[in-house]
Design an enzyme around this catalytic site. Sequence first.
Site, short mmCIF file in Angstrom:
data_model
loop_
_atom_site.label_atom_id
_atom_site.label_comp_id
_atom_site.label_asym_id
_atom_site.label_seq_id
_atom_site.Cartn_x
_atom_site.Cartn_y
_atom_site.Cartn_z
N ASP A 72 39.00 31.74 43.35
CA ASP A 72 39.72 32.93 43.82
C ASP A 72 39.23 33.37 45.18
O ASP A 72 38.16 32.95 45.66
CB ASP A 72 39.59 34.08 42.82
N GLU A 130 35.77 35.70 40.54
CA GLU A 130 34.42 35.94 41.06
C GLU A 130 34.38 37.12 42.02
O GLU A 130 33.34 37.77 42.14
CB GLU A 130 33.91 34.67 41.77
#
Length: 361
Positions: A72, A130
């Site tokens: 991400d 994350e």
Amino acid sequence: MPVLDPAGDLLTLTRALCDIPSVSGDEAAIADAVEAALAPLPHLEVLRDGDAVVARTRLGRAQRVVVAGHVDTVPIAGNVPTWLVGEGAEAQLWGRGTVDMKGGVAIQVALAATLTEPTRDVTWVFYDHEEVEASLNGLGRIVREHPDWLACDFAVLGEPTAAGVEGGCNGTLRAEVRVAGVAAHSARSWMGVNAIHGAGEVLRRLEEYVAADVEVDGLVYREGMNAVGITGGVAGNVVPDECVVTVNYRFAPARSVEEASAHVRELFDGYDVTITDSSGGARPGLDHPAAADFAAAALAFTGGTPAPKLGWTDVARFAELGIPAVNFGPGDPVLAHKDDEHCPVAQLTLCHDALRAWLTS
């Protein structure tokens, strides 16, 4: 579904990964693409949990290594699709994720596909969420629900280190500091107490705060205490009775979360302080034989000496599991999350070749 060619050109693969929008919470497309690229390969067992993909060899080697990276990014700022600036050794790849951290992810995908006989068994981990609060972190979810997937002797996080080796990481916490007031009509403001005005003392304490440099096992970690948000007010004609200043404290791994929380509460003594999110740091761990071996091998390719990781990374999760881990990946971490995020193409190749050499040595 975007199609990835893990055995092709590394730069092309990196661009393909970066060009798949995958802001935290929207990782399904990139997880599908990674899974589709690796699942057909006979030397890998591929597992899936939500938008996290795990691919691992089962060769019976004496040592198992986890190589992990998050898929991400922070929100896009007009910097996708990627573009290339310069040529040859000076070429730079620009765009969201080029530094944090799809360059590292591209290296993982390429090596997972092409290293059919590594000298160590390898577990390749591609995980989600994350860049947001710790409770959503995909690696943390795997720790809770599939701990056996992460069983290993050593771990490498492909976080950006400008092709250096960075040990450990700072811890991080967020706190809400509440300033109380008394509501009143703004036409009669003297009848109330303005909580937003009262926040000036909180901001003054932050402005006067001197962040520490803390040496931990030979590496110096720089701390930081900053206001990252402020809210208050209910209407344009009301003196507000509450103002909340959100503070982010980055603390050296010499402190525990509990000690860091106590430090924040002490700084804002007299105010209502709520810790809303926290993740402990990780000591460097470079004295562990596996970490020392990797650092020596990687730096033989890239040069330099080990440095501290000043941000928080998931090496901390491995530290909690008693697994030594380091950060190693392309891209200058100073450029992470910036609108001008860009990565030298040469660092992609350098980190790829260093990791490949170590896994086949």
